[in-house]
Design an enzyme around this catalytic site. Structure first.
Site, mmCIF file in Angstrom:
data_model
loop_
_atom_site.group_PDB
_atom_site.id
_atom_site.type_symbol
_atom_site.label_atom_id
_atom_site.label_comp_id
_atom_site.label_asym_id
_atom_site.label_seq_id
_atom_site.Cartn_x
_atom_site.Cartn_y
_atom_site.Cartn_z
ATOM 1 N N LYS A 1 51.243 30.053 36.931
ATOM 2 C CA LYS A 1 50.241 30.999 37.117
ATOM 3 C C LYS A 1 49.962 31.935 36.090
ATOM 4 C CE LYS A 1 47.113 31.226 40.473
ATOM 5 N NZ LYS A 1 46.814 30.019 41.525
ATOM 6 N N HIS B 1 60.856 24.644 36.159
ATOM 7 C CA HIS B 1 60.413 23.575 35.198
ATOM 8 C C HIS B 1 61.251 22.116 35.614
ATOM 9 C CE1 HIS B 1 60.311 26.996 32.341
ATOM 10 N NE2 HIS B 1 58.858 26.380 32.422
ATOM 11 N N HIS B 2 61.332 22.127 37.207
ATOM 12 C CA HIS B 2 62.300 21.036 37.604
ATOM 13 C C HIS B 2 61.196 19.831 37.283
ATOM 14 C CE1 HIS B 2 59.415 21.565 41.047
ATOM 15 N NE2 HIS B 2 59.556 20.360 41.178
ATOM 16 N N LYS C 1 52.196 24.066 36.317
ATOM 17 C CA LYS C 1 50.483 23.929 36.627
ATOM 18 C C LYS C 1 50.182 24.920 37.441
ATOM 19 C CE LYS C 1 46.822 21.332 36.669
ATOM 20 N NZ LYS C 1 46.092 22.409 36.242
ATOM 21 N N SER D 1 43.196 18.220 40.383
ATOM 22 C CA SER D 1 43.780 18.820 38.908
ATOM 23 C C SER D 1 44.574 17.693 38.442
ATOM 24 C CB SER D 1 44.173 20.154 38.929
ATOM 25 O OG SER D 1 43.335 21.165 38.784
ATOM 26 N N LYS E 1 53.609 24.270 46.631
ATOM 27 C CA LYS E 1 52.643 23.381 47.024
ATOM 28 C C LYS E 1 52.558 22.238 46.209
ATOM 29 C CE LYS E 1 49.186 26.085 46.563
ATOM 30 N NZ LYS E 1 47.902 26.988 46.242
HETATM 31 P P1 NAD Z 1 36.118 32.885 43.404
HETATM 32 O O1 NAD Z 1 36.016 34.002 42.593
HETATM 33 O O2 NAD Z 1 35.360 31.770 43.217
HETATM 34 O O3 NAD Z 1 35.686 33.426 45.085
HETATM 35 C C1 NAD Z 1 36.417 34.459 45.618
HETATM 36 C C2 NAD Z 1 35.194 35.395 46.754
HETATM 37 O O4 NAD Z 1 36.157 36.236 47.459
HETATM 38 C C3 NAD Z 1 34.359 36.028 45.792
HETATM 39 O O5 NAD Z 1 32.859 35.678 46.129
HETATM 40 C C4 NAD Z 1 34.670 37.412 45.902
HETATM 41 O O6 NAD Z 1 33.485 38.176 46.145
HETATM 42 C C5 NAD Z 1 35.029 37.353 47.464
HETATM 43 N N1 NAD Z 1 35.903 38.468 47.951
HETATM 44 C C6 NAD Z 1 36.549 39.425 47.155
HETATM 45 N N2 NAD Z 1 37.134 40.116 48.170
HETATM 46 C C7 NAD Z 1 36.688 40.175 49.266
HETATM 47 C C8 NAD Z 1 36.637 40.762 50.500
HETATM 48 N N3 NAD Z 1 37.621 41.860 50.657
HETATM 49 N N4 NAD Z 1 36.265 40.433 51.541
HETATM 50 C C9 NAD Z 1 35.335 39.354 51.341
HETATM 51 N N5 NAD Z 1 35.173 38.600 50.332
HETATM 52 C C10 NAD Z 1 35.790 38.949 49.287
HETATM 53 O O7 NAD Z 1 37.635 32.365 43.933
HETATM 54 P P2 NAD Z 1 38.268 31.155 44.666
HETATM 55 O O8 NAD Z 1 38.647 30.252 43.359
HETATM 56 O O9 NAD Z 1 37.121 30.753 45.567
HETATM 57 O O10 NAD Z 1 39.609 31.605 45.165
HETATM 58 C C11 NAD Z 1 39.755 32.227 46.380
HETATM 59 C C12 NAD Z 1 41.168 32.220 46.962
HETATM 60 O O11 NAD Z 1 41.651 30.875 46.821
HETATM 61 C C13 NAD Z 1 42.056 32.902 46.030
HETATM 62 O O12 NAD Z 1 43.207 33.306 46.817
HETATM 63 C C14 NAD Z 1 42.541 31.626 45.064
HETATM 64 O O13 NAD Z 1 43.890 31.853 44.562
HETATM 65 C C15 NAD Z 1 42.633 30.438 46.008
HETATM 66 N N6 NAD Z 1 42.813 29.153 45.772
HETATM 67 C C16 NAD Z 1 41.936 28.866 44.675
HETATM 68 C C17 NAD Z 1 41.602 27.402 44.220
HETATM 69 C C18 NAD Z 1 40.625 26.901 43.248
HETATM 70 O O14 NAD Z 1 40.480 25.630 43.075
HETATM 71 N N7 NAD Z 1 39.769 27.746 42.976
HETATM 72 C C19 NAD Z 1 42.824 26.822 44.497
HETATM 73 C C20 NAD Z 1 43.771 27.113 45.463
HETATM 74 C C21 NAD Z 1 43.654 28.230 45.806
#
Ligand code: NAD
Length: 473
Positions: free
Chosen positions: A108, A66-67, A72, A364, A96
């Site tokens: 989260k 909460h700094h 978010k 965001s 981040k």
């Molecule tokens: P998403 O659900 O849209 O996509 C993830 C994809 O990975 C899916 O299509 C899934 O089927 C696939 N997947 C799952 N296990 C797998 C494996 N073993 N091998 C290959 N593919 C596999 O999720 P996203 O929003 O794209 O998020 C992906 C990563 O990015 C997560 O770690 C998330 O925390 C991170 N992230 C997302 C955002 C965002 O804005 N969406 C922001 C920062 C970080």
């Protein structure tokens, strides 16, 4: 935890933090405060399934720091969700946000479900119930804690959240700012969907434009012609592949949970997605070779490997077989500390998640600001800028007695749309963060890797904000 991963995700974030803390001058107590998760809300609630049965759902929201407020961070729908994972992801959010100068504390959320096993109606009920649980405990709100999409969620879920929140808080004028990643019609901002993938692209492009870094990796300058492998073809992975391909890189490998494919001549992510929609799998894509296991993609020969699925996919066991020269951590926590040690020995450059995938939270932040200001970006200045540009151009043409081409005229006169401002704000953020982290690394040759340099940047910024409050003399 597993044989390859002998400790938890949160512990691995703590280990990376401790590794970096040695390169800062802060008191141990301050470091302990920064590392700790401030609030953990674990909940259980019942949901009636379509078949009439009642299921008890396990869910979490963690506010790591909460700094700065609000907190978010995204909401994840996955079978793998547990308290430790949500705590780790919330901590990464704090660091981040600090690195990219987004004034939020880290948070989260997670719901322990596999969304593929629920109907849309069931998912809506679960999301709305989760939101009302957060409202009851004051764990959501534009000034308190602002969720966003993450693994397994998207703009649809965010629309359900804002609708539930607004109906529970009638008349709250800033209620649209209670969540980001919303559809445009519900107060979203243009450019949010592609933001994380685009941010990954901007960050890696900046690294690839650094002559001394590229010389060290034995690579040529720039993105053009670089070979790329992407794991995960969801929101982040799809947009990463798209932006790299559109800027001249060759996406030679793609992996999804059902398998992986390879084509030395390049794969088009949109065509692969369409093939997957039609056949239910990325395998057997025309012109590509199927790999035996989906994890084989991580070991393909390529310049840049982009894990964009889940955490801990590259660990002490498979890291020695990774052949990429650069790893761009698009997912959160895809590489373990053991993998980092292997990369350091092998000279692989790992560009760390906690800043590289900050594009989502950066945009965001822009969405949240738009919601609080109740005005679309560009609305006030677009026409003014176009009129001014037209005037300047006509004066220059008159003075020089030369006319510019129609194409140039359109480009010069163009006033900024919302999406132009969002993309340029994101580009600026990612370039500045990359340079800042590289500078910290260059200034202290003892720092072993870029992740540690990124943590040093984050720790200093969070500690400074406490110090400025007078909490820590
Ligand atoms: P998403 O659900 O849209 O996509 C993830 C994809 O990975 C899916 O299509 C899934 O089927 C696939 N997947 C799952 N296990 C797998 C494996 N073993 N091998 C290959 N593919 C596999 O999720 P996203 O929003 O794209 O998020 C992906 C990563 O990015 C997560 O770690 C998330 O925390 C991170 N992230 C997302 C955002 C965002 O804005 N969406 C922001 C920062 C970080």
């Amino acid at each position: 935890m597993s044989a390859q991963q002998p400790y938890s995700f949160f512990h691995s974030v703590e280990r990376s933090f401790d590794k970096a803390a040695k390169f800062t001058h802060w008191d141990l107590g301050i470091l302990e405060q920064i590392k700790a998760c401030n609030s953990v809300y674990q909940m259980r609630f019942p949901v009636k399934r379509d078949d009439g049965s009642i299921e008890v759902i396990e869910a979490y929201r963690v506010q790591h720091s909460h700094h700065k407020t609000p907190c978010k961070g995204g909401i994840r729908f996955s079978d793998e969700v547990n308290q430790d994972e949500v705590m780790a992801l919330a901590s990464l959010m704090t660091y981040k946000c600090a690195i990219v100068n987004v004034p939020f504390g880290g948070g989260k959320g997670g719901i322990k479900i596999n969304p593929r096993k629920y109907s849309v109606y069931e998912l809506e009920k679960i999301t709305r119930r989760y939101t009302s649980e957060l409202v009851k405990k004051n764990f959501i709100g534009p000034g308190i804690d602002v969720p966003a999409p993450d693994y397994g969620t998207g703009s649809r879920e965010m629309a359900w959240i804002v609708d539930t929140y607004s109906s529970l808080k009638p008349g709250e004028i800033d209620s649209a700012g209670c969540v980001t990643g919303k559809p445009l019609t519900q107060g979203g901002v243009r450019g949010r969907t592609e933001a994380t993938g685009m941010g990954v692209f901007f960050g890696i492009r900046e690294v690839c434009n650094m002559p001394e870094v590229m010389a060290k990796q034995g690579l040529s300058l720039g993105i053009e012609g670089k070979t790329i492998v992407v794991q995960g073809l969801g929101n982040v992975g799809y947009h990463c592949a798209k932006f790299f391909r559109e800027h001249g890189a060759i996406v030679v490998g793609l992996a999804e949970y059902e398998g992986a494919i390879y084509n030395a001549n390049g794969l088009n992510e949109e065509e692969v997605v369409q093939h997957r929609k039609a056949t239910g799998s990325i395998l057997n894509f025309p012109g590509a070779t199927n790999l035996a296991k989906n994890t084989d993609a991580l070991e393909l020969q390529c310049d840049i490997l982009i894990p964009a699925a889940l955490e801990n996919v590259i660990n002490g066991e498979n890291a020695p077989r990774v052949k990429a020269k650069i790893i761009g951590e698009a997912a959160n926590g895809p590489c373990t500390p053991e993998a980092d040690d292997v990369f350091a020995q092998k000279g692989i450059l790992c560009v760390p998640d906690m800043y590289l995938n900050a594009g989502g939270v950066t945009v965001s932040y822009f969405e949240w600001l738009k919601n609080l200001s109740h005005v679309r970006y560009g609305r006030m200045e677009k026409r003014f800028t176009e009129n001014m540009n037209t005037h300047i151009l006509s004066q220059m043409e008159e003075l020089s007695s030369k006319k510019v081409s129609e194409k140039e005229r359109t480009f010069i006169m163009h006033g900024p749309e919302e999406v132009d401002l969002v993309h340029s704000g994101l580009e600026e953020t990612m370039i500045s963060a990359t340079r800042e982290i590289m500078q910290i690394w260059q200034d202290n040759p003892e720092i072993p890797d870029m992740r540690t340099a990124a943590y040093v940047s984050a720790i200093n910024k969070v500690a400074n904000s406490y110090a400025e409050l007078g909490i820590f003399p």
